[in-house]
Design a protein around this motif. Structure first.
Motif: not given
Length: 845
Positions: A100-101, A80-81, A78, A149-151, A154, A75-76
């Motif tokens: 992802l999510g 995001k899972k 923010q 999804y991820f940046s 993150d 998890v981040t």
């Protein structure tokens, strides 16, 4: 060619032993309070950048419970899972999904052979954030997904097992094992957690930069290092223990019932009540499992009578129809069932102040009293795999059989020829090598060329059982694992050692019979047993040398490596406890550096972090100090510092050689003192002087360095300087690295004394000199106290308060969290102050 094969075999042996590590994660089969959580990147995780990779090894356990569950959740900040989920597809395959999510479009799945996952498999997750590509690989099977999804900015934390974090909590974790968890950024390793510890709830990665936090950790290596208490059972009156090797069951035989115990599932113990109670007399009836007739047999050595128990009819035949003498003549005898005639045979025993040497044959009802062996009892006995020879270790008795003639330990291993009933001494051990442990449990576990034995000291009621491993072909003998608590009383205490070949485990059982009941305790340890690097060998022989010679012999005899014995226990690298964090104080150097730079560069002897010695030329001579001479040095130095007069020769003789005649004991003492003096000459600056029968060690500190002597000087200083604090913290760190896996009583006294004196000195400094101590110094003192006393409330509170005053809020919180975890573990209750209340708590400093 031989050298080449030897190298392959040695590597194979070491890898086989080292592979016994990792973290066992308890999942949904277990109560929620017992499930395991492992959080990686407790502090700030690094940015993901252009891409990341997560690698780890896993295997499933208790697979019948793993229908569906989480392997991990990442998890981040923010929210995001990223979930890795296990789900059974059918009897053959499982579906491993990377999700992802919460969008189905973000799911990446593969099918993996279910049976393959019961063995260690490499799992790999790759992410290329520039191309929005994700790849999942398990057991050579892989799949890819294109998904945004991820940046790069993150930060990703991930949890194996369960987690209780608000908003991302997971409860349905699968039962599994993990190890070698690695995190990479842009194809470069950033953090690597090997998970090869024996214990602990916090783990640093190999670089020491990132931390993992654990709750309810089940360390695999712990099963190979320490005895694990499995269960306790009680029966009214007198009871004995029998082991059914065929079914790996323990039978606890009482006067009115029989308990059938699976050591791995003690809660499922089965009670079998007899049709009517029988009269069991302590020491008169004994029990053995007849593997040829598959039944429990009760027997009396005094009467040469035996009776079988019918499991079907739940009764004993003939109900023990014989009159018992007031006292048996064959207490703590040895026994076996012969494969030749299926008869029970017993050897040795004790009763009416007499030691016995006779061999009793129950089938023929005869007793041979003219054997070659000396009379004894409390000897260990075990048959080889072919059941042609027996091996007898130790025992207590004398040449004449009568107790009045100075009985002593037999520090020998004897071979017993079953067909001819003859004896041969194989090895005679220096009793100091086992530190007086030569009374044995009834049963030895015998392998092809080795044996395991539980030994204890006959003259200690509140003592311990110590596991030893010995060689049959050489005189190697050394201690393994920690001690098992054991109350020894001739007619009330019994101990045995069993081997489970299906699980490759040893079981130790102890019983103690009071006037009303008999209690049974069962322990286990897995093989091969892990030997931490810091532990000194009790035997003169080095274990690596034994392993090498053993393998070379196998190569020459068999020309291959298939005969490798999995029970060897080579040395491995011990887990190093959590290091002192430099962020807590800028004045603290790393412990290893402190230890390295203490005292003169060349000549020294250190005993506070494991025994090590270097001579005047800077060469290590540690291995030249046998276990006895290490302990002898410790006794001398502890009784020579602070104006003490030394130790008497009479004490040394009584402590080390009480089983020998006065002449032999004195000779042994003189020889060992002479050899120790020779070793001290190599170190330089030390000598042993004799003053009216008292031996005292003198140390010229300008020439030689002894850490214990330095410690005694340091704690006399009225004002604690930063430099002395560094040295004392290093000593505290060293003490935590030593485990009592040896049988050295004086080493235990040394550690206990140094810990107690350090705590007293640190506490006195906090209470008396608080006005002159800097905040960082108070923090450092508290850290040292918590190393020695992990639940010292004053030290924890003062450390948190001063860290907050210095602006280190996260370190203060981390200190508090670690304290309450340890408090809960030790006392099984929650600490009653919150973090905010601790910061307000009033203490002197």
């Amino acid at each position: 060619m031989i050298k080449y094969y030897f190298t392959i075999l040695l590597c194979f042996a070491l890898n086989s032993s080292f592979a016994k590590y990792g973290l066992r994660i308890y999942g949904q089969e277990y109560p929620i309070t017992e499930r395991t959580m492992c959080q990686f990147f407790v502090n700030q995780a690094p940015e993901l950048g252009d891409g990341f990779q997560i690698n780890f090894n896993m295997s499933t356990i208790d697979d019948q419970y793993n229908e569906f569950g989480y392997i991990f959740r990442a998890v981040t900040a923010q929210g995001k899972k990223m979930d890795l989920i296990y789900q059974v597809a059918d009897d053959t395959y499982v579906k491993i999904s990377l999700l992802l999510g919460s969008n189905k479009k973000g799911e990446l799945a593969i099918r993996v052979n279910r049976r393959a996952l019961s063995n260690w498999q490499q799992v790999q997750i790759k992410a290329n954030l520039e191309k929005n590509q994700y790849q999942l690989s398990v057991e050579g099977v892989s799949n890819q997904l294109q998904y945004n999804y991820f940046s790069p900015a993150d930060h990703l934390k991930f949890y194996f097992g369960v987690n209780d974090q608000k908003g991302i909590a997971t409860r349905d974790a699968i039962n599994m094992k993990i190890r070698h968890v690695e995190f990479q950024l842009d194809n470069e390793p950033v953090a690597d957690w090997k998970l090869d510890q024996v214990e602990g709830q916090r783990v640093n990665d190999t670089n020491g930069e990132y931390t993992a936090s654990l709750k309810n950790p089940k360390w695999i290596r712990k099963d190979f290092t320490f005895w694990k208490p499995l269960s306790t059972h009680k029966l009214n009156g007198y009871a004995e223990v029998v082991y059914n090797h065929e079914q790996q069951k323990i039978y606890f035989v009482g006067s009115d019932q029989l308990l059938i115990i699976d050591p791995e599932k003690p809660e499922e113990a089965k009670q079998v009540f007899y049709d009517k109670p029988v009269a069991l007399e302590r020491g008169h009836q004994n029990f053995i499992y007849d593997e040829y007739r598959h039944e429990i047999v009760a027997y009396s050595v005094d009467h040469l009578r035996q009776y079988a128990f019918s499991m079907k009819e739940k009764k004993w035949e003939n109900e023990f129809d014989f009159k018992m003498p007031d006292q048996t003549d064959y207490l703590h005898h040895s026994r076996y069932i012969s494969p030749n005639d299926s008869s029970i045979y017993t050897l040795f025993g004790y009763g009416h102040h007499m030691f016995r040497k006779s061999i009793s044959n129950f089938k023929e009802r005869t007793r041979d009293k003219n054997t070659e062996a000396f009379p004894r009892y409390l000897a260990g006995f075990g048959l080889n795999q072919e059941k042609t020879k027996g091996y007898i270790l130790g025992g207590y008795g004398n040449e004449y059989g009568e107790q009045k003639y100075s009985p002593h330990y037999f520090n020998q291993l004897m071979e017993y020829d079953l067909p001819h009933r003859t004896f041969k001494v194989l090895h005679t051990y220096d009793t100091a090598r086992s530190h007086g442990y030569f009374a044995s449990s009834n049963q030895l576990v015998v392998g092809k060329d080795h044996f395991y034995a539980l030994l204890f000291k006959k003259n200690q009621f509140q003592g311990k059982l110590q596991l030893f491993k010995g060689s049959i072909s050489t005189d190697s003998l050394y201690a393994l694992a920690d001690g098992i608590p054991y109350k020894f009383h001739d007619i009330r205490s019994f101990a045995d050692l069993y081997y489970n070949d299906k699980l490759d485990k040893l079981y130790a059982v102890t019983t103690f019979c009071s006037d009303k009941e008999t209690s049974l305790n069962i322990y286990s340890i897995s093989l091969p047993i892990f030997v931490p690097e810091n532990e000194p060998d009790i035997a003169e022989n080095n274990q690596w040398w034994i392993l090498a010679v053993g393998f070379l012999s196998l190569i020459l005899a068999a020309g291959g490596y298939g005969f490798y014995r999995k029970h060897q226990a080579p040395k491995s690298v011990a887990h190093t406890p959590e290091e002192i964090k430099p962020t807590e104080s800028k004045t603290i150097a790393e412990p290893a550096a402190v230890i390295k730079n203490q005292g003169p560069d060349r000549s020294y002897i250190k005993i506070l972090s494991g025994f090590s010695a270097y001579d005047k030329d800077g060469n290590s001579i540690s291995k030249k100090f046998s276990g006895l001479r290490q302990e002898l040095f410790i006794i001398l130095v502890m009784n020579s510092v602070n104006e003490k007069n030394g130790i008497s020769s009479e004490y040394l003789i009584e402590y080390f050689w009480s089983d020998k005649s006065s002449k032999d004991a004195k000779n042994n003492k003189n020889v060992n003192i002479s050899k120790l003096k020779e070793l001290l000459k190599l170190v330089g600056g030390m000598e042993i002087v004799n003053n009216s029968g008292y031996l005292k060690l003198k140390v010229d500190e300008s020439v030689a360095y002894v850490d214990y002597v330095k410690f005694c000087h340091l704690i006399k200083e009225p004002q604690l300087t930063d430099q002395n604090l560094i040295k004392l913290r290093a000593i505290a760190e060293g003490l935590t690295n030593i485990r009592s896996l040896n049988s050295n009583d004086w080493y235990d006294k040394l550690k206990s004394q140094v810990s107690a004196k350090s705590l007293d000195y640190f506490s006195a400094q906090l209470n008396k000199n608080s006005s002159t101590l800097a905040k960082h110094t108070i923090v450092d003192i508290c850290s040292a106290i918590l190393k020695l006393d992990t639940v010292n409330e004053q030290a924890m509170s003062l450390k948190c308060q001063h860290l907050v005053e210095m602006g280190h809020h996260s370190s203060a919180r981390s200190t508090y969290d670690k304290f309450i975890e340890e408090y809960k573990t030790l006392f099984d209750e929650d600490f009653d102050l919150t973090f905010k209340e601790v910061l307000k708590e009033s203490f002197i400093a």
